[in-house]
Design a protein around this motif. Structure first.
Motif, PDB file in Angstrom:
ATOM      1  N   SER A   1      78.372 103.132  25.950  1.00 52.91           N
ATOM      2  CA  SER A   1      77.451 104.251  26.033  1.00 52.91           C
ATOM      3  C   SER A   1      77.796 105.123  25.173  1.00 52.91           C
ATOM      4  CB  SER A   1      77.360 104.547  27.666  1.00 52.91           C
ATOM      5  OG  SER A   1      76.828 105.908  27.387  1.00 52.91           O
ATOM      6  N   ALA A   2      77.107 106.129  24.705  1.00 52.27           N
ATOM      7  CA  ALA A   2      77.424 107.368  23.711  1.00 52.27           C
ATOM      8  C   ALA A   2      77.415 108.609  24.667  1.00 52.27           C
ATOM      9  CB  ALA A   2      76.349 107.559  22.660  1.00 52.27           C
ATOM     10  N   GLY A   3      77.406 108.370  25.808  1.00 52.12           N
ATOM     11  CA  GLY A   3      77.659 109.429  26.849  1.00 52.12           C
ATOM     12  C   GLY A   3      76.222 110.238  27.200  1.00 52.12           C
ATOM     13  N   ASN A   4      76.388 111.493  27.325  1.00 54.44           N
ATOM     14  CA  ASN A   4      75.098 112.128  28.038  1.00 54.44           C
ATOM     15  C   ASN A   4      74.313 112.058  26.731  1.00 54.44           C
ATOM     16  OD1 ASN A   4      75.433 113.394  30.413  1.00 54.44           O
ATOM     17  ND2 ASN A   4      77.156 114.432  29.569  1.00 54.44           N
ATOM     18  N   ASP A   5      72.822 112.008  26.864  1.00 58.07           N
ATOM     19  CA  ASP A   5      71.979 112.179  25.905  1.00 58.07           C
ATOM     20  C   ASP A   5      71.804 113.870  25.470  1.00 58.07           C
ATOM     21  OD1 ASP A   5      69.297 113.234  24.985  1.00 58.07           O
ATOM     22  OD2 ASP A   5      68.738 111.158  24.673  1.00 58.07           O
TER      23      ASP A   5
END
Ligand code: COA
Length: 254
Positions: A60-64
């Motif tokens: 996951s790239a973290g928060n959008d």
């Protein structure tokens, strides 16, 4: 297709990030689906273990970032905080399978897992300072405790990625595998756990976590206050503006 896939089989609930075109970055709706899934797992006697996974190229790239800027989490019942409290308090075993980048909350959620398996392509990072922010998910408490202070300071102050072998060395990861094997291996480990007496799993986890559970919840709330405040301040504005405009941020006067 939903951005979070939920599948239960053989006592294992598997939650899969399924937003590959945006590198599995996590929107409010995805946090809500994750939080609901974990709560369902807690209450459903058929679920004995929870596994969180991405695919072999990205965890996951973290928060959008766009979603996050437009709708910053403002209250304790915001989906992201519901999700964090859910993983911090889940009584049943929680496993993660990580391949490729695990940015921000993609790394910090791992502090709340019982077992973590990683692909040899895994890249963990907690770039909060680079984004003008501060740590979340109680990572400012749990990273120093797990890594030792200086290694945690390197990860949290410099915010540079560290890789699977280093993550295993500091205790964040149990085992490193070829990326295509990570989800399958984690699933097999989850099924092994699911075949054990649930009452013993729950009691063992409770006893291991008892010493720090309340502290973790307090720390989550304290970080959330700082994070929310800093999100509105100039350093974060500059960092997120730079991300959107695909340029380097300029913190020279901040
Ligand atoms: N929020 C929103 N969109 C994101 C995102 C995020 N956190 N991370 C990636 N994306 C989007 C990109 O904008 C891009 O969208 P586009 O195709 O419409 O332009 C798409 O996902 C692919 O990203 P890209 O950066 O081209 O992929 P990559 O393989 O080169 O790099 C990462 C992958 C994860 C290393 C990189 O995307 C990254 O660093 N993302 C930012 C992570 C971050 O700072 N997260 C913390 C948020 S608090």
């Amino acid at each position: 297709m939903s951005d979070i896939l939920l599948h239960t089989d053989a006592g294992v609930m598997t939650l899969t990030f399924n937003r590959l075109d945006k590198k599995n970055s996590i929107t409010r709706d995805m946090y809500a689906a994750l939080a609901d899934g974990i709560e369902q797992a807690r209450n459903d006697a058929q679920v004995r273990v929870v596994l969180v996974q991405g695919n072999e190229t990205i965890f996951s790239a973290g928060n959008d970032i766009g979603d996050f800027l437009n709708h910053p989490p403002s209250t304790p019942d915001s989906p992201v905080f519901r999700f964090l409290r859910a993983i911090a308090t889940l009584d049943k075993p929680l496993i993660a399978a990580v391949a490729g980048p695990a940015v921000g909350i993609g790394t910090t959620l791992l502090f709340h897992c019982d077992l973590v398996y990683a692909g040899d392509n895994a890249a963990f990072s907690m770039p909060f300072v680079n984004l003008g922010l501060c740590p979340e998910a109680a990572s400012s408490l749990l990273a120093p405790r797990m890594f030792g202070y200086h290694r945690a300071a390197e990860a949290l102050l410099l915010g540079e990625p560290f890789f699977a072998e280093a993550a295993q060395e500091v205790g964040l990861v149990n085992r490193v595998l070829p990326p295509t094997e990570v989800n399958g291996y984690a699933q097999a480990q989850a099924r092994k756990l699911a075949a054990k007496p649930l009452s013993s799993l729950i009691e063992t986890k409770r006893l291991m976590k008892a010493g720090q559970q309340a502290e973790v919840l307090t720390h989550l709330a304290t970080e959330a206050q700082s994070f929310g405040r800093m999100l509105k301040e100039p350093a974060a504005r500059e960092a997120f503006g730079a991300f959107v405009e695909k340029r380097k941020p300029d913190f020279s006067r901040l």
